[in-house]
Each structure stands twice: as C-alpha cells, then as structure tokens.
Scaffold this active site. Sequence first.
Site, short mmCIF file in Angstrom:
data_model
loop_
_atom_site.label_atom_id
_atom_site.label_comp_id
_atom_site.label_asym_id
_atom_site.label_seq_id
_atom_site.Cartn_x
_atom_site.Cartn_y
_atom_site.Cartn_z
N ASN A 58 -9.76 61.48 -68.45
CA ASN A 58 -10.28 60.22 -69.01
C ASN A 58 -11.17 59.50 -68.01
O ASN A 58 -12.24 58.99 -68.35
CB ASN A 58 -9.13 59.30 -69.40
CG ASN A 58 -8.40 59.74 -70.66
OD1 ASN A 58 -8.87 60.62 -71.38
ND2 ASN A 58 -7.25 59.14 -70.92
N ARG A 400 -17.87 66.67 -84.30
CA ARG A 400 -17.30 67.56 -83.29
C ARG A 400 -16.52 68.65 -84.02
O ARG A 400 -15.70 68.36 -84.89
CB ARG A 400 -16.34 66.82 -82.35
CG ARG A 400 -16.99 65.67 -81.57
CD ARG A 400 -16.00 65.12 -80.54
NE ARG A 400 -16.40 63.82 -80.04
CZ ARG A 400 -17.27 63.63 -79.04
NH1 ARG A 400 -17.80 64.68 -78.44
NH2 ARG A 400 -17.58 62.41 -78.63
N ARG A 430 -21.53 62.90 -77.72
CA ARG A 430 -21.50 63.03 -76.27
C ARG A 430 -20.53 64.09 -75.78
O ARG A 430 -19.38 64.15 -76.20
CB ARG A 430 -21.15 61.67 -75.62
CG ARG A 430 -21.25 61.69 -74.10
CD ARG A 430 -21.03 60.33 -73.51
NE ARG A 430 -22.18 59.47 -73.70
CZ ARG A 430 -22.15 58.28 -74.31
NH1 ARG A 430 -21.03 57.85 -74.82
NH2 ARG A 430 -23.23 57.55 -74.41
N HIS A 460 -21.50 59.39 -87.49
CA HIS A 460 -20.12 59.53 -87.05
C HIS A 460 -19.15 59.64 -88.23
O HIS A 460 -17.96 59.89 -88.04
CB HIS A 460 -19.75 58.34 -86.16
CG HIS A 460 -18.43 58.45 -85.46
ND1 HIS A 460 -17.36 57.66 -85.78
CD2 HIS A 460 -18.01 59.26 -84.45
CE1 HIS A 460 -16.33 57.96 -85.00
NE2 HIS A 460 -16.70 58.93 -84.19
N TYR A 493 -4.53 65.18 -82.68
CA TYR A 493 -4.93 63.82 -83.04
C TYR A 493 -4.29 63.42 -84.36
O TYR A 493 -4.28 64.21 -85.31
CB TYR A 493 -6.45 63.71 -83.20
CG TYR A 493 -7.27 63.90 -81.95
CD1 TYR A 493 -6.72 64.38 -80.76
CD2 TYR A 493 -8.63 63.61 -81.96
CE1 TYR A 493 -7.50 64.56 -79.63
CE2 TYR A 493 -9.42 63.80 -80.83
CZ TYR A 493 -8.84 64.28 -79.68
OH TYR A 493 -9.61 64.46 -78.56
N ARG A 589 -5.08 51.40 -80.05
CA ARG A 589 -4.68 52.35 -79.00
C ARG A 589 -5.32 52.05 -77.66
O ARG A 589 -4.68 52.08 -76.63
CB ARG A 589 -5.04 53.77 -79.43
CG ARG A 589 -4.54 54.84 -78.47
CD ARG A 589 -5.23 56.17 -78.70
NE ARG A 589 -6.57 56.19 -78.13
CZ ARG A 589 -7.63 56.76 -78.71
NH1 ARG A 589 -7.51 57.31 -79.89
NH2 ARG A 589 -8.81 56.76 -78.12
N HIS A 617 -5.42 58.28 -83.63
CA HIS A 617 -6.86 58.32 -83.89
C HIS A 617 -7.26 57.74 -85.25
O HIS A 617 -8.43 57.48 -85.50
CB HIS A 617 -7.35 59.76 -83.78
CG HIS A 617 -8.82 59.92 -83.69
ND1 HIS A 617 -9.59 60.42 -84.72
CD2 HIS A 617 -9.69 59.65 -82.68
CE1 HIS A 617 -10.86 60.45 -84.36
NE2 HIS A 617 -10.95 59.99 -83.12
#
Length: 737
Positions: A58, A400, A430, A460, A493, A589, A617
């Site tokens: 992270n 993704r 990214r 997204h 997730y 979160r 998530h």
Amino acid sequence: MGDKNSKSDNKYDYGRSEYYYNRELSWLAFNNRVLGEARDKEIPLFERIKFLSITASNLDEFFMVRVASLKDMVNAGYTKKDIAGMTPAEQLEGVNRATHELVGLQYLVYNKSLLPLLAQNGLAVVESHEELTKKDCAFVDRYFQDYVYPVLTPMAVDSSRPFPLIRNKSLNLGALVSRKTVKSRRHLFNKKSVQGKELEFATVQVPSVLPRIIQLPEAADGTKRVILLEQIIERNMDKLFLNYNIECSFPFRIMRNADFSFDEDETEDLLKEIEKQLKKRQWGQAIRLEVEEGIDRRLLDIIRKELMIDERDIYSIPGPLDLTFLMKMYGMEGFEHLKYSPYTPQPVPEIEADDDIFERIREQDILLHHPYQTFAPVVDFIKQAAKDPRVLAIKQTLYRVSGNSPIIAALAQAAENGKQVTVLVELKARFDEENNIVWAKKLEQAGCHVIYGLVGLKTHCKITLVVRREEEGIRRYVHLGTGNYNDATAKLYTDLGILTCNEAIGEDATAVFNMLSGYSEPLGWNHLALAPLWLKDRFLYLINREKENAVEKRPARIVAKMNSLCDPDVIRALYEAAAKGVKIQLIVRGICCLRTGVEGTNDNIEVRSIVGNFLEHARIFYFENAGDPELYMASADWMPRNLERRVEILFPVLNADLKEKVWHVLEVQLSDTCKSQFLQADGSYRKAENRTDGKEKNAVNAQELFCREYVSLAAKKEKAGQQARTFKPEYNQAIQN
C-alpha cells in the site's frame, strides 16, 4: 454539480477547513489500521505477516502516486490549500512525519513480534549471511554459483561508466570497492581517498526474476530456515568484482514518481501514447530512498547525491527492505495451521451449474455477493451469451481484469461467433495499463469493437449488456456491479452485483453504451444515475431530502458504505443533514475527510472502518425516505474523482427480496463487534467499547458471519435436494448460532 459557494441554512459554516481532515493523512491512518491487523494477537500468525506485507505494498503505491503528486505541486510553486487548509508543502511535511512513524512501527512489529513467533512455530528467518553455519555457507555459495551469478549484472561507476539508471521499486546492493592493486588513476567518478585507498561506487540489482526467499537445509529439530536473496548476493559480492576489495555493501531501494499525465486532446492514438508513457514510469523522479540501517555514510552520500534525494526522504530501515516478500512467505507450505481455513465461495441459490442463466434472470432479479458467493455466474453470463445463437450483441466495460481472464476469452469467442461485441477497455486504470493494452489488442484481433473511453475521463463503471432475440421480441439482460470484472480479486474483495432483465434498466444500459461509444447523451434516465454529469446532484438531492424529512419530523436516516469519503460538497451536505436531526451511519474502509463530533451536528454522525480478511469494496447507500426506504449500489465512492472526473453508475435495488438482502449486509456490518473501528473527534480510530475478540457468545465478526450464512444456505439447499429460490436472513438467529 453541487454549488460549492451555496449558503448553508445552518448557523455553522460547514465549509470551514477545521471541519475536514487531510486526505493523505487520512489514508496513512487507514494503512495504520491495516497494520493493526498485523499487531493483533488474536489473528493467526501467517495472516499477520500477510497484513504486514499489505501495508508495505500500500505504501509503495501511495508514494508513487499521491506523494509524487504533492512533490510535483511543491516543485511547481503551487500553494492552494486543500479542504483541510493545508498547502502542498504542509501536506508533504505531515506525510513525511507520519510515514516515518508508520515505517518505524512496521519494523517494530516485524522484529519484535513476528520474527520471534515465526521461529517459535518452526520457521526461522536468517537475518544476515554472517549467521550462517559452515554447512549453510557451502549451500548458499553453490546456490549463488548455479542460479544467481549467471543472472547478475554488476555495474561499476567511473569516468567511462556513469551512474546507472536504478529502476523503480527495484532492490539493489550498493558497494564501495577499492582496487586490490592500487594504480594511479585519474578522473574516477565518485572517487574518494581513505587511508590510502581509492574508493569507487559499484552496484548490482537483486534480480526480481529469482525467488527472494531461499530455503536452507532443514535444521536437526525440523525447523524450516530461510534466507533472503540479497544476503546471498552480499556474501558473494567479491565474485562480482574480482579485482576489487569490497569495503562495504548495503541494500538500497528507491521509489519513483509513477504518475504520468498527457494531453488527451492532443493525442492521436491513446493506446500508443500510454505505451510510451509506461516506459517512462521506471525512470521518473526519485522521491523516496530506503537504505539498511547502519549504511556507510560515504556510500549513502553517493547514492543520495546521484538520485537527488532530500535527506527527509531517506528511510533508514532496521531490517530487510521491501516487506512485500512476506506475501511469498505466506504461501509457503506446511504452515496451514497458522492461517485462516480457506473459504470456498458458495453457489448462488437461484442458479444451478447447468442452468440457462437467461431463464433464471427472467424469473427474478438475482443478487450476487462476492466473495461469499462464487463469481462463476458473472463468467457464465458472458460465456452463455457468447455461444447462444439468440444473442445478438454483448457490450461490456472492463477496468481491471485478471491475468488469464475467462471473460476476455468469452468476449473474443463471441466476436468469432458473429456476435456484435463492444468492449470499453479503460487504458488509464493505474498500474493495470500494460495488462489492459494486451487485452485490448487481443479483443481487437478477435473482431471486437474496442473503445478506450471518453477523453479526459476514466470509465470506472461496471456494466454488461446482453441483447437477445426472443419470442416476445428483443430482451436486454444487464449485470451491474460494485467491483471489477476480475475473477481473481472476486475471491478477495467484498462486492455486490445484480443480474436483471428489467426493461427500464435495459433501456438505460443501452443509453450508457451509446454515450460511451459515440456522442449520444440521453435526455433522461429511468433508474440509473451517471457521473460526471448527473450522479453528484443525485446524491446531494437524496441527502437533502433526508434533511427536509428530519425538519418535518418524518423518519430520516442515512446508512452509507464505501471505500473513501472526501468530497467536500457531500461532506457539507451530511453535516447539514445531521444538524437537522438525520441519523447518519457511515462505513468507510479507507480515506475519510469528514470529522465526527463537529459542532452543531449533535453527534448524529457515526463513522466506522472495517478491516478484515477480505477487502471491503462494495458501495451501498440507504436512505430512509420518510419510511419508504430506498437502497442503491454504485461503482463510485464519495470522492471528487468519482463524482466529477469518472464515468460511474449508481443503480437502485428495486426488488423487495433483494432490498432485504442488501439491507442485511449493512445491518450485519453495523453490528460488527470484532473488526469495527470508530472515528473519534480527535481523528484517531478506536475499537468499539463493547469490542470482542470473536470468542464471546454474542460476538459479531461481519465477514465470518457472512461466510457461515452462505455455507449454511448451501448446505440446506443441498440437503433439501431442490433449488432454493428465496433467502430471508434470520439475523438474530444467525448471531445466536
């Protein structure tokens, strides 16, 4: 968009900076909560080392993007303050201070807690090659000669060989060396004379293509022992520089600015431009230097000078650099008793393995809850559509995906089968840019129509549309989700999705893809709300409606679950709603720029963060609506980037049974007594006062409870021998059991 200059009808000015936290410092507080899992003695030992690895990973991404951006702003002389009233320079100073504290705590946990416990449980980490026995030395030297030496590229630095380019995130060994036979030499690069010796700088990269953890011969007592690759290389440095004496050698690692930008309006081919920018990522400005504690100051000065690193950006590490290697250690066999029992995602009751998925969706809307339930129905939805002769078109957004994605394969097959396949592949996701470029090319080769999104915006949203010819006419089937179409992360997730053939949502889905692929902007929407044009206003409307209901003494409540909360307009609206009596419970979160205990809000806002074995998530939004509750799910967090600079989708939960299931998700998380941490007025997070470690009779660990519920549901279904069509969670009974 919300009007940032609008006057509040409350006597408090909730736009003032003291009512907000800084985004970057809030993120560091989140990573501290992740580190808290590594410190928790109630968690199995190998799960703790996994969490420590996650904190390191992270932090790497945080520096490459967020800290890099702050440095760019400081270097450009940008002085505008953020919502918390901090200039970029002040933010950078605060981040540096907090990060040094975080790194210190990481290694305190590693050295003082985890290493001794690992040794007690049969896994010893040899911290230095100097600790090796004679037998061990023979083993590692042979390993070096056979497997490591052929891969290495030692690099000396002198007048003809300039300081090498050090790759981003690579682990390296730097050394000061002196010639064994001293000769007169001139113009040596970085030459220093010490006690008659002429010292030169040399370096070698620790190859990432080789395992970093090497297992040594097992000890007599059965203890497994490991040593890190850099220790083996350091022991054998003399074999790399044969004509030199190794005066000293130490590992070092740098972090570079990996955040690239370009003018999309001036770019003729987005794919080629991103490919070009990716090559530059490895050589961006160095923004962080990690060195082993005790490094020779002469060596450090050379590295620091050549990389142009500020003293405050140097991290002296009391242990191995780059703790992400712990994730590989987590995967070692023989220590399953020190991990959580693996959880198998359960089948979705409404869908049998060999079902016609379109028939099942026509019967009812279907809720999917990952990873508690399998991701297979989403994959099967695409696979069946690819083969079904009645399916005319498939349209999907991909942000993704996994390295060997079955969804990509199914889309390619659909195109080869003559379907009209349109796929939006977001090239600007990214750190997934390279992966997405590969998939985009593969899909194009298969005959899919591939688009890269809208100029200036990231796409997204997570949506799939299947157009099918049926006896009644054309029918549209839609999947909407809160998470990515990634079968790998769907096991880690927590996300929610809906499969539906609701006609109005199908019309909206068509409008979404027409907008993404062309210039068609719909006049209105049936049920969906999209960013960046409509979504923020929709959220502000829903929050303000609760405020008005509270003023009129009607039931008013907001429960919202998301990853991050930092949009100032939304936060201000929440403050104003709380001031009028709306009870607000937030499950956030990560980043939270909202403060609790703000004057005038009468403690009506509660913020909790849940960090557990799975990554939370999902985005869920509940509004009481004067006794007629509305539930929504979304791909978006309450962040400016989601609401103003991305294509996102908010979708309602319309079916009554599904509403009950989604509300159950929120209800369980609001009752969690094991993993919830509450935001305090001083900015710290604390466990609940009634916090339990999971052993008490009434303890609630939300994630574990969901696992038990779905396993129980699958067992009941199997026992009954017939397909379960409904599921009404017996909440209180589940807690008692």
